[in-house]
Design a protein around this motif. Sequence first.
Motif, short mmCIF file in Angstrom:
data_model
loop_
_atom_site.label_atom_id
_atom_site.label_comp_id
_atom_site.label_asym_id
_atom_site.label_seq_id
_atom_site.Cartn_x
_atom_site.Cartn_y
_atom_site.Cartn_z
N UNK A 1 0.83 -1.20 0.00
CA UNK A 1 0.00 0.00 0.00
C UNK A 1 0.87 1.25 0.00
N UNK A 2 0.22 2.38 -0.28
CA UNK A 2 0.90 3.66 -0.42
C UNK A 2 0.72 4.50 0.84
N UNK A 3 1.80 5.12 1.31
CA UNK A 3 1.72 6.13 2.37
C UNK A 3 2.21 7.45 1.81
N UNK A 4 1.59 8.51 2.26
CA UNK A 4 1.90 9.85 1.75
C UNK A 4 2.57 10.66 2.85
N UNK A 5 3.76 11.17 2.52
CA UNK A 5 4.50 12.03 3.43
C UNK A 5 4.56 13.44 2.89
N UNK B 1 5.24 13.37 -0.94
CA UNK B 1 6.05 12.26 -1.44
C UNK B 1 5.41 10.94 -1.00
N UNK B 2 5.41 9.99 -1.92
CA UNK B 2 4.76 8.71 -1.67
C UNK B 2 5.79 7.62 -1.43
N UNK B 3 5.39 6.65 -0.59
CA UNK B 3 6.20 5.47 -0.32
C UNK B 3 5.31 4.24 -0.35
N UNK B 4 5.90 3.09 -0.69
CA UNK B 4 5.19 1.82 -0.64
C UNK B 4 5.62 1.04 0.60
N UNK C 1 3.67 -5.40 11.33
CA UNK C 1 4.13 -4.01 11.18
C UNK C 1 4.62 -3.81 9.75
N UNK C 2 4.11 -2.79 9.05
CA UNK C 2 4.49 -2.57 7.65
C UNK C 2 5.99 -2.36 7.47
N UNK C 3 6.51 -2.96 6.41
CA UNK C 3 7.93 -2.87 6.07
C UNK C 3 8.07 -2.00 4.82
N UNK C 4 8.98 -1.02 4.83
CA UNK C 4 9.12 -0.15 3.65
C UNK C 4 9.70 -0.90 2.46
N UNK C 5 9.21 -0.54 1.28
CA UNK C 5 9.74 -1.06 0.03
C UNK C 5 11.20 -0.65 -0.11
#
Length: 409
Positions: A61-65, A93-96, A108-112
Amino acid sequence: MAAKSSKKQVSGWTGNPYTKLVYAQGDSTNWSAPEAMPAPLNSEFQTGSAVFSSDQNVVFFTRINQIKKKNKAVNTDPFSWVKFSDDADYINRLEIFMSEKKNDKWTEPVPFAYNKVAEYSVGHPALSPDDNTLYFVSDMPGSLGQTDIFYCVRQANGRWGTPINAGREINTAGKEMFPTMGPNGRLYFSSEGHGGMGGLDLFAAEGSAATWKNIRNLKYPLNSSADDFGIIFDKTGDAGYLSSNRQSTDGTDDILAFKYVRIPCRLAGRTVERVQIKPGVYKETPVSKVLLRLYKEGDTTATITYSDAAGYFTFPILDGIKYTIKGFKNGYLNKSAGITPDCRSVIDMIKLDMIFNRNTLNKAIVLENIYYDKDKHHIRPDAAIELDKLVQILKDNPGIKIELSSHTD
């Protein structure tokens, strides 16, 4: 899906509450009330588009910073299709992120591995049907336009390989966004760089990785003059959902359901024999009373008709269905042909000529355009088309024997 949060966190861009991941259970007509996905999937960050693995146990999923803008000339929100003022002090800025479902709880979500929020965005994940290719959108180095579709291939150790641009067939100088994969393996995405009806339009492409063909606009009613994106299909490939702001009066987006309705039309065919008048010159004469059987793909029951005195015949057909038509008449070799009609209206007539060869001993079947390049003996692509016709004759008439000859200079 992503929906507005009921909390007081408010986006500085839109003035609306932060988006969160939510879900609803049901079918195409009856849905339960949406519920927020549990922590840790939702957090204090805005959460955007997501995709689940085929077994539903992994989610990307996408998180927005928002980060402080360093260069005033930078696009403050390259992933937005809304034109914001350049006076903003922050950049979206977006991250997966990835999370697994274990013991009915999300980890716990792990960053791409290729997130780099200080320099560029990475978001809008999509998975290939086998879960081994991750498509996403980014403005990272190597982009051809404002935002491009990239992909990574899962390695033998389970890690994702280096991002690769999906190529110029997909990506333009504008924005390509919101990739999804259909059950048929096609890539669907939204673009403002390919020609369309206005805003973001939905497109489909055939292929994989960086090799694509048959890029096509999905047209009205899936597309509109507004922004249309995030299309997904059910297992049939004939129904699904998309997001659009075509009905919005306040700048928000809606989820719309759709179902493909096949348009009926008619197949208008003719059975003929090509008679040689002199070397290289032929005329077509009708073959009457040919028994014709029309089969839908996967169906063993045929619709039957006969050609008339002038060789004409018709069948009722439906748009987008794969058909096989088979013809039989004593004294002639059996003949078959495949067709997938593109009916645009009920008055459309899809034309098909079926050329029959007599089943006569020592009678030549002439194939056209079997040419070779100079000083070569390899089969050229144009010649392969003609030879494929001969292959089909052999498949339709497994009991016949032929002598095949050719020569080169």
